[in-house]
Design a protein around this motif. Structure first.
Motif, short mmCIF file in Angstrom:
data_model
loop_
_atom_site.label_atom_id
_atom_site.label_comp_id
_atom_site.label_asym_id
_atom_site.label_seq_id
_atom_site.Cartn_x
_atom_site.Cartn_y
_atom_site.Cartn_z
N ARG A 21 1.33 35.53 1.78
CA ARG A 21 0.12 35.00 1.65
C ARG A 21 -0.21 34.00 0.27
NH1 ARG A 21 -3.89 40.32 3.04
NH2 ARG A 21 -3.12 40.81 5.12
N LYS A 22 0.71 33.40 -0.08
CA LYS A 22 0.73 32.09 -0.63
C LYS A 22 1.07 30.92 -0.06
CE LYS A 22 1.94 34.97 -4.69
NZ LYS A 22 3.19 35.04 -6.04
N HIS A 23 0.94 29.86 -1.01
CA HIS A 23 1.18 28.71 -0.38
C HIS A 23 2.31 27.82 -1.15
CE1 HIS A 23 -2.10 29.26 2.19
NE2 HIS A 23 -1.76 28.30 2.87
N VAL A 24 3.10 27.16 -0.75
CA VAL A 24 4.11 26.48 -1.38
C VAL A 24 3.47 24.82 -1.34
CG1 VAL A 24 6.48 25.47 -1.51
CG2 VAL A 24 5.89 27.85 -0.68
N MET A 25 3.27 24.47 -2.69
CA MET A 25 2.73 23.07 -2.85
C MET A 25 3.76 22.18 -2.73
SD MET A 25 -0.26 24.23 -2.63
CE MET A 25 -1.14 22.57 -2.62
N PHE A 26 3.48 20.94 -2.20
CA PHE A 26 4.47 19.69 -2.12
C PHE A 26 3.51 18.46 -2.33
CE2 PHE A 26 5.95 22.84 0.76
CZ PHE A 26 7.62 22.93 0.29
N ASN A 27 4.43 17.30 -2.68
CA ASN A 27 3.56 16.05 -2.76
C ASN A 27 4.74 14.98 -2.18
OD1 ASN A 27 4.68 14.57 -5.12
ND2 ASN A 27 4.28 16.60 -6.00
N MET A 28 3.98 14.10 -1.55
CA MET A 28 5.12 13.07 -0.93
C MET A 28 4.43 11.61 -0.94
SD MET A 28 6.39 13.22 3.08
CE MET A 28 4.78 13.41 3.69
N THR A 29 5.12 10.80 -1.26
CA THR A 29 4.63 9.31 -1.14
C THR A 29 5.27 8.40 -0.14
OG1 THR A 29 4.40 9.35 -3.64
CG2 THR A 29 4.25 7.15 -2.66
N ASP B 260 0.96 -1.14 -0.08
CA ASP B 260 -0.05 0.00 0.02
C ASP B 260 0.91 1.26 -0.07
OD1 ASP B 260 -2.66 -1.15 0.01
OD2 ASP B 260 -2.16 -1.67 2.09
N THR B 261 0.54 2.31 -0.81
CA THR B 261 1.07 3.43 -0.90
C THR B 261 0.18 4.58 -0.76
OG1 THR B 261 0.94 3.74 -3.33
CG2 THR B 261 2.80 2.35 -2.81
N PHE B 262 0.74 5.61 -0.03
CA PHE B 262 -0.19 6.85 0.04
C PHE B 262 0.30 8.20 -0.42
CE2 PHE B 262 -0.94 3.80 3.24
CZ PHE B 262 -2.27 3.41 3.36
N ARG B 263 -0.23 8.67 -1.23
CA ARG B 263 0.35 9.97 -1.84
C ARG B 263 -0.24 11.20 -1.03
NH1 ARG B 263 1.70 12.86 -7.72
NH2 ARG B 263 0.92 14.97 -7.00
N VAL B 264 0.35 11.97 -0.41
CA VAL B 264 0.20 13.32 0.10
C VAL B 264 0.15 14.44 -0.50
CG1 VAL B 264 0.07 14.33 2.51
CG2 VAL B 264 0.44 11.81 2.44
N ASP B 265 -0.76 15.29 -1.00
CA ASP B 265 -0.38 16.59 -1.38
C ASP B 265 -1.14 17.58 -0.37
OD1 ASP B 265 -0.20 16.41 -4.48
OD2 ASP B 265 -1.32 14.57 -4.06
N PHE B 266 -0.25 18.52 -0.13
CA PHE B 266 -0.24 19.63 0.80
C PHE B 266 0.20 20.84 0.64
CE2 PHE B 266 3.54 17.30 1.73
CZ PHE B 266 4.34 18.37 2.33
N GLY B 267 -0.03 22.08 1.32
CA GLY B 267 0.52 23.20 1.13
C GLY B 267 0.92 23.68 2.37
N VAL B 268 2.02 24.70 2.44
CA VAL B 268 2.48 25.30 3.63
C VAL B 268 2.40 26.79 3.06
CG1 VAL B 268 4.25 25.63 5.12
CG2 VAL B 268 3.93 23.21 4.00
#
Length: 644
Positions: free
Chosen positions: A601-609, A588-596
């Motif tokens: 007042r912007k967000h830096v976007m990331f994705n992690m598996t 099982d793998t889980f891809r997480v997409d999120f912003g910081v």
């Protein structure tokens, strides 16, 4: 999964109040049945409005009715209900609540799983192993205990439980577990991926939106004692099997034993007025006109319990929905148990418990974990009766701020990638109960950092300068040159320092020997300072640092390659999401997409598996954030909703 150590619970439970609103922050849809994969003991409770509290006139009428003209009893009832004065109304968001209190059998799994660290209930020794409890050796040892005026037997158990034998008393396997403290109950709930209900949630589950004095009705009727199994003496000698109390004790959403079996711990902290100070004082002034000798005795550090118990028939005020029992969080009693609640969001309750009790985020500065933007996946191991055997979860919580400031002179003129190369940027918290293959991590709690690929510009420059200098100068010539520079500084007074390339290299763990040997080539690896952890430089990375290490040292332990598009700044905000699939090995793998968030007042976007270490089992059913409330991920894999 690591459970909550008693000392840690005791030290920070006041800061743990975020759990009290665990369900309130949810925006899940209404659930009409228990989703697949959740323990069948959980029943959904829809959103609604709950009313609590009484006016002075109501309370005096109740006291007069229940005391039957006995003035001391009347005053005792008034005193027992003072914290209820003043009416309050609040919203309850959808949540799950166990149909029954936790039973001895269910609690036994917890005790056995963490043998030696989780205390078994007192009566499992006193009643379950009478052969040992009443032995000459024990009787003599108990007699010598200095209990400070407390029960010597209880004191002996509290000090020696790790070496005592135990067994569930025969015939009580399905009875509510008792002799569990508030913190014991909290630890069980956290292990099970759940929490304790708030008083408002418990009240709403007991009577719904229409306030009533009793689950059974508004006016006390002694005829209720028979269906509540409180009329006969034998029924008042101990707990009863869950569900054996008549349906008169069932709430509007199907929850049994809401009154009359055991008192139930709720999460709320502090025995004090429930209403606002103004509303309470107004009603209290009216009470004292009739009862001048009645004064409150608040206990700010006490924990609350609700519902009355098997001996409350002799004091029916305890069976009122609004009445509040209270006690010290370490106390255990034969009449107090608990039932568990659960928020709709997968792994949310476990995450809050870990962050507030086990996780060290003092280094976040003015930032904090955005728990209400947490995403995760969870599943249960259950037996054929629905008993929880184990709980599995993977959870990620973004941090509130990327930590880059234009006001910081060290960051001036640098983009996010370059700043992260110089020092990895904290982006969130990872909590896993299961071993991961990618990144290679054991179950635990981790701080997650982002680092862009490549070497820092200042390091590349330092290596170039150092390599040229060391290549041109012979060792003896270098010593003479250093002496000459020192002499020149002494003769000419203050002089601007030469560029110190060695200092920069030392900052990144690069030695003079490496510079002399490899300085003309490309730097392919780098050693991170915390933990001397080596990382490759050919790709963007997430790097993981342990949290609350027993040695007291936080160290980088693992890394994994970041996906495409990491570090891109965008306007607006996209909520975190998680998607579950399987890799080619059946894991099982889980891809997480999120912003910081950023200062601009912007967000830096990331994705992690994240990939689990154990191969997929076809019988495993995962609940994943973003899936419909009644749905779970299919055993064969497949994605989920976006979590928006």
């Amino acid at each position: 999964m690591t459970i909550l150590p008693p000392r840690a619970v005791r030290a920070v439970t006041c800061s743990f109040a975020i759990l009290a609103v665990g369900a309130i922050a949810q925006k899940a849809a209404v659930v009409e049945s228990t989703p697949s994969g959740l323990p069948s003991i959980l029943l959904p409770v829809p959103a609604g409005t709950v009313s609590m509290g009484v006016q002075a006139k109501q309370l005096t009428d109740i006291a007069k009715t229940l005391s039957r003209g006995n003035q001391p009893v009347e005053e005792r009832i008034i005193r027992q209900c003072l914290s209820e004065l003043g009416e309050t109304t609040g919203k309850v968001e959808p949540f799950f609540l166990a149909k029954y209190p936790v039973t001895n059998t269910q609690y036994k799994v917890f005790v056995e799983k963490f043998k030696g660290t989780v205390r078994f209930p007192y009566h499992w020794w006193a009643d379950g192993r009478k052969d040992d409890f009443t032995s000459k050796e024990r009787v003599e040892a108990i007699a010598k205990v200095d209990a400070g005026g407390l029960d010597k037997k209880i004191a002996y158990w509290e000090r020696n439980w790790k070496t005592l034998p135990w067994a569930i008393p025969e015939g009580e396997e399905n009875n509510p577990v008792t002799y569990v403290s508030w913190e014991d109950a909290l630890r069980y709930a956290a292990w099970a991926g759940m929490r304790l209900p708030t008083e408002a949630e418990w009240t709403y589950a007991a009577v719904g939106a229409k306030p009533k004095q009793f689950v059974m009705g508004d006016d006390w009727d002694s005829k209720w004692l028979e269906p509540l199994r409180m009329k006969n003496l034998k029924d008042t000698r101990g707990t009863k099997p869950v569900g054996s109390v008549s349906q008169v004790a069932t709430g509007p959403f199907g929850h049994d034993d809401m009154v009359g079996n055991v008192w139930e711990w709720v999460f709320d902290i502090g025995y004090k007025p429930r209403a606002s100070q103004r509303d309470f004082e107004k009603e209290m002034a009216r009470i004292q006109k009739q009862y001048p000798n009645v004064t409150p005795d608040w206990k700010e550090d006490h924990r609350l319990f609700k519902g009355g118990c098997y001996i409350s028939g002799g004091n029916p005020v305890e069976l009122r929905v609004g009445v509040r029992g209270h006690g010290v969080m370490e106390e255990t009693h034969p009449v107090i148990g608990f039932r568990v609640a659960k928020s709709f969001e997968p792994a949310r309750d476990m995450t809050k418990a870990v962050i507030k009790i086990q996780y060290d985020y003092g280094f976040f500065g003015n930032r904090e974990p955005l728990v209400d933007d947490q995403v995760g996946a969870e599943r249960y191991d259950l037996d054929d009766k629905g008993t929880i055997l184990d709980y599995h979860a993977v959870s990620f919580v973004p941090v509130s701020d990327i930590g880059i400031s234009a006001k910081n002179p060290e960051m001036k003129g640098k983009d996010l990638d370059e700043i992260s190369r110089e020092s990895p940027l904290l982006v969130g918290t990872l909590i896993t109960t299961d071993k991961l293959r990618e990144p290679a991590l054991e179950p635990g709690n981790y701080s997650v950092y982002f680092r862009a690929k490549g070497a820092p510009e200042e390091l590349k420059r330092a290596i170039q300068i150092g390599f040229r200098e060391m290549k041109v100068a012979k060792p003896d010539d270098k010593k003479k040159e250093d002496k000459k520079k020192a002499a020149d500084k002494g003769d000419k007074g203050d002089k601007k320092d030469e560029y110190d390339w060695r200092k920069v290299c030392q900052k990144y763990g690069v030695s003079d020997e490496w510079v002399a040997k490899n300085g003309s080539g490309k730097l392919e690896k780098l050693e991170l300072k915390d933990g001397a952890y080596e990382i490759p430089l050919d790709s963007d990375l997430f790097v993981f640092k342990n949290n609350r290490d027993p040695s007291g040292t936080d160290r980088f332990l693992a890394h994994t390659a970041a996906g495409e598009g990491n570090g891109a700044a965008r306007g607006g905000y996209k909520k975190a999401s998680i998607d579950k699939k399987q890799d080619t090995t059946g894991r099982d793998t889980f891809r997480v997409d999120f912003g910081v968030g950023t200062e601009a007042r912007k967000h830096v976007m990331f994705n992690m598996t994240l990939t689990l270490d154990a191969p997929h089992n076809a019988s495993e059913v995962w609940r994943v954030s973003g899936a419909p409330a009644n749905a779970s991920s299919t055993p064969g894999g497949g994605g989920t909703g976006s979590g928006k």
